[in-house]
Design an enzyme around this catalytic site. Structure first.
Site, PDB file in Angstrom:
ATOM      1  N   ASP A  84       0.100  -5.132  -5.330  1.00 19.63           N
ATOM      2  CA  ASP A  84      -0.062  -5.592  -3.951  1.00 19.63           C
ATOM      3  C   ASP A  84       0.630  -4.679  -2.948  1.00 19.63           C
ATOM      4  OD1 ASP A  84      -1.511  -7.836  -4.524  1.00 19.63           O
ATOM      5  OD2 ASP A  84       0.213  -9.181  -4.571  1.00 19.63           O
ATOM      6  N   CYS A  85       1.553  -3.896  -3.435  1.00 15.69           N
ATOM      7  CA  CYS A  85       2.408  -3.131  -2.536  1.00 15.69           C
ATOM      8  C   CYS A  85       1.983  -1.677  -2.396  1.00 15.69           C
ATOM      9  CB  CYS A  85       3.850  -3.210  -3.019  1.00 15.69           C
ATOM     10  SG  CYS A  85       4.396  -4.918  -3.038  1.00 15.69           S
TER      11      CYS A  85
END
Ligand code: GLC
Ligand code: GLC
Length: 817
Positions: free
Chosen positions: A487-488
């Site tokens: 997600d990052c």
């Protein structure tokens, strides 16, 4: 240093010191009513949805960390001395203390000044309530005059609103007290048809429902005025902060024992029958009263507890193993399976690190969590798959999450994560393999929860695959979108304004940034569809997916292979990431795991090269870090990953979820010792002895262990809700022990350490009991199988005829000369 020990026979972790490095929690309830409970009785409860149906209030980020919960106070009326039998919140020096966290229950026992108190907390199956059964024993030779106070603080249902909207909420609280039962009915007068109740088995000597009356002005839960005085004022809350507190005076003769039962519950009434009398504002209690009456009876509590224990024996009984390693046995047989149930129920919504307000059920997360859960209750996995698929976008994409209460998808935590769709394929594949239920593929399922859009689930899977193919970049690799599994890794975000969320802030609609990880995932998913289509005699689809997988594989070798490992991505400028060309972020764990799981390089030693690179550059004694070298500063074009200081979270922390991918990959190339070594490095039970460093619970996986770049290297965070649970369960049971459900039967293909003489297992698969004995005859993983005394070719045990009860499997491995 340890703070307790495992009791494997009872399936409990026994905490023997209340001041653990962090609150060590457990979950109550496994169906609709849930509670989080810490080793000092902290925590909160909710019905189905931690945000929208919160029963009790909890303040995150509090000091002390864990404050607010299911508290009981005891007061010796002879001298006015009072204490908490769960240590918190009063924190008196207890003479004895143990907290036993078990499967869906927690028992806290203590002795103070020869008054023994044991409280068993649990949620009966099929009920929306929790029981606190308190057993008091006077160990003294003299009589004791004790006051018992209970205490919960109600939340005004919507946990987010409750924590923010005081100008309204200080005026809405409403209570009733009838027959020793405290009812919390805030907003019941308007649109709610549900209320909470807090009941007690004893005649009350007093009660409080207004928090400030109980605590006294300027005082906290550690020092309530009512407890100090030994008197309750029988307060009724009108607005402000509604609580529930019963006061019972107990006379105990020497050695006498007494049980007191408290019930905290949630109840719904029919919308048109909310009040009794109908024209009043009084809660209609007709349907709740029998439930309360039932569970205030000790014999019914006892029976309900036995049912809960049996339920868990049944679930855990689906797979039990005896290996030479106690940490493996304990995790597989008890705690890892248990954690898989919790992640299946909660996704990433409610833990001591997830507030229950921010995130509902993740799409990717839930599909992955299911992989470790499906064998326990396939029917519930089926229902979950259909719920998830019904939120799927028409273009094959996904909402990143859905709300558990409404089961509707939303963009609250972002959208456009281009890996999301493929996980559905893996979940469906796992379900069909486990249950043999091909009918699920023909279920008519909506898109975006819209009536009239239904297609068979099979088509949902096809659209999932097409979603990737419709979004290829300059190198013909899948476009990453907002992010992939990581997600990052926000290659289209370019966020330069403080406070923007990397997950939701406007993303560039990038047509350049690509993910090698999604390519691997796509191939893995495509291979499943090839098999599924084959079983359905859909040759055209099988051929199409086969070709797509081959093409993608060729693309990976062309653009995604760096010479000694798989690259990670291409950024928005078309520059490579996860390559020897990079100064930071030269090698990432995710594509090594995913591409090799998808079979890439297994035949030609390139998988081995990649895994050797992992061992060389990423593996630490505390687990395998996510990438190296860590990002030393914030890079606008990389996003959140570089927002973390080196060694934490996605910036080179041991992000535990990724480690089992490498374990599985190691087994693909036959290296059982290496796979098991990685397994052991992050095994929570094995890390128990370093609890003071690890800090999180030794019985469940945490999301992250600080990596070697971090000043607190080895320290875990974010326990309980992590894909780590499901993936480690898959890695140890299916890859290392090699007990793998397939479409055509159970496969037995262990890749275990050379030093193991073998292992035993019992697996219930499609209603048949497989009693498996694996013996090592020599080195290597070559295997020979005997079923009920007859040897069979290959590694898959053909599905037995109907009515087969038990199959006896003898496996001999290591037959290489
Ligand atoms: C969190 C998320 C998960 C994501 C991972 C890596 O665990 O819940 O969806 O894959 O972080 O960023
Ligand atoms: C944060 C976390 C990541 C998680 C994401 C979900 O970025 O670092 O692990 O997946 O939030 O919103």
């Amino acid at each position: 240093m340890k703070y307790g020990h495992f009791d494997d026979t009872a399936r409990e972790y026994v905490i023997t010191q209340p001041d653990t490095p962090l609150p060590w929690i457990n979950y109550l309830g496994c169906e609709a009513y849930f509670g989080l409970i810490s080793n000092t009785a902290g925590g909160y409860s909710f019905y189905k949805d931690a945000r929208l149906r919160r029963l009790t209030r909890y303040r995150y980020n509090n000091a002390p960390y864990d404050m607010g919960g299911r508290y009981i106070y005891l007061r010796d009326n002879a001298d006015g001395n009072f204490w908490s039998p769960s240590w918190m919140p009063v924190r008196s020096d207890l003479d004895e203390y143990t907290c036993r966290h078990g499967m869906g229950y927690t028992i806290i026992r203590s002795v103070y000044d020869q008054i023994e108190a044991e409280t068993c907390y649990f949620v009966p199956m099929e009920e929306s309530l929790e029981i606190w059964e308190l057993t008091l024993t006077n160990q003294r030779d003299t009589s004791a005059d004790i006051s018992v106070f209970s205490a919960v603080e109600f939340c005004l249902w919507d946990a987010n609103d409750d924590a923010t909207n005081f100008q309204r909420n200080f005026s809405t609280g409403q209570m009733e007290l009838v027959d020793e039962v405290i009812y919390h009915k805030t907003e019941y007068r308007e649109r709610r048809d549900h209320f909470a109740y807090f009941a007690c088995s004893e005649k009350l000597d007093g009660f409080e429902t207004q928090r400030e009356a109980f605590l006294g002005p300027y005082r906290g839960w550690d020092d309530p005025a009512a407890v100090e005085a030994g008197e309750s004022s029988n307060s009724m809350a009108h607005g402000w902060q509604p609580i529930g507190s019963h006061h019972i005076k107990v006379q105990l003769r020497p050695k006498e024992q007494k049980k007191i039962i408290f019930l905290l519950g949630y109840h719904e009434n029919p919308k048109n029958d909310k009040f009794d009398p109908a024209d009043s504002q009084t809660i209609n209690k007709k349907t709740v009263k029998p439930i309360i009456a039932k569970y205030l009876q000790p014999k019914n509590v006892k029976a309900a507890f036995a049912t809960l224990r049996d339920y868990w024996s049944g679930l855990l009984g689906k797979l039990q193993v005896v290996t030479p390693d106690e940490h493996t046995n304990r995790m597989v047989n008890i705690w890892n399976a248990y954690q898989c149930m919790i992640t299946f129920n909660m996704s990433r919504s409610a833990s001591y690190y997830e507030s229950g307000i921010g995130r509902g059920m993740g799409y990717r997360d839930s599909n992955q969590d299911l992989l470790g859960f499906v064998h326990m209750i396939p029917e519930r996995a089926r229902e979950r798959i259909l719920d998830l698929a019904a939120t799927q976008l028409k273009n094959g994409g996904a909402f990143h999450q859905y709300q558990p209460l409404t089961k509707r998808g939303n963009n609250d935590v972002g959208s456009g994560f281009n890996d999301d769709p493929a996980w559905l394929v893996l979940a469906v594949a796992a379900y069909v393999k486990e249950a043999g239920d091909w009918s699920i593929l023909d279920e008519a399922v909506q898109y975006e929860n819209e009536a009239g859009t239904e297609t068979p689930l099979y088509e949902h899977l096809q659209r999932s695959m097409q979603y990737t193919l419709d979004r290829l970049g300059p190198n013909h690799l899948p476009l990453i979108g907002r992010a992939d599994w990581n997600d990052c890794l926000n290659l289209n975000c370019f966020s330069d304004t403080p406070g923007q969320s990397f997950q939701t802030t406007t993303n560039k609609d990038g047509k350049v940034a690509e993910s090698v990880f999604i390519a691997g995932l796509f191939i893995l998913a495509a291979k499943e569809i090839v098999q599924i289509a084959g079983h359905r005699n859909d040759r055209a689809e099988a051929a199409k997916q086969q070709a797509a997988a081959q093409l993608m594989e060729a693309t990976v070798w062309k653009a995604g292979w760096d010479g000694a490992w798989f690259r990670r991505a291409f950024d928005d400028f078309g520059h490579v990431l996860g390559s020897k060309e990079n100064e930071e972020g030269k090698i990432f764990i995710e594509p090594q795991g995913m591409c090799i799981m998808a079979g890439l390089g297994v035949e030609d030693r390139r998988a081995q090269m990649a895994l050797d690179s992992v061992a060389k550059f990423l593996a630490t004694p505390h687990g395998i870090v996510l990438q190296q070298p860590a990002f030393s500063k914030y890079y606008l074009h990389l996003g959140e990953i570089s927002s973390y200081p080196p060694g934490y979270k996605e910036n080179a922390g041991v992000f535990c979820h990724t480690n089992p991918w490498i374990m599985i990959a190691e087994t693909k190339i036959g290296r059982g010792d290496q796979a098991f070594d990685y397994y052991t490095r992050i095994n929570p039970s094995k890390r128990e002895e370093i609890s003071d460093l690890h800090k999180c619970e030794p019985y469940v996986y945490a999301q992250m262990i600080a990596g070697w770049d971090a000043p607190t290297y080895g320290e875990a965070k974010n326990s309980w809700l992590s894909g780590t649970a499901a993936l480690n369960y898959v890695a140890i049971t299916q890859a290392i022990l090699g007990l793998q459900p397939t479409y055509d039967g159970l496969e037995i293909k262990p890749v275990i350490p050379e030093g193991w003489s073998g292992f035993e297992a019992v697996r219930i698969f499609r209603g048949v009991r497989y009693e498996i004995s694996v013996k090592r005859a020599g080195t290597g993983n070559q295997i020979c199988l005997e079923v009920d005394g007859k040897s069979i070719p290959g590694t898959v045990i053909p599905l037995p005829t109907k009515d087969t009860g038990t199959l006896n499997i003898k496996a001999t491995i290591g037959l290489e000369k």
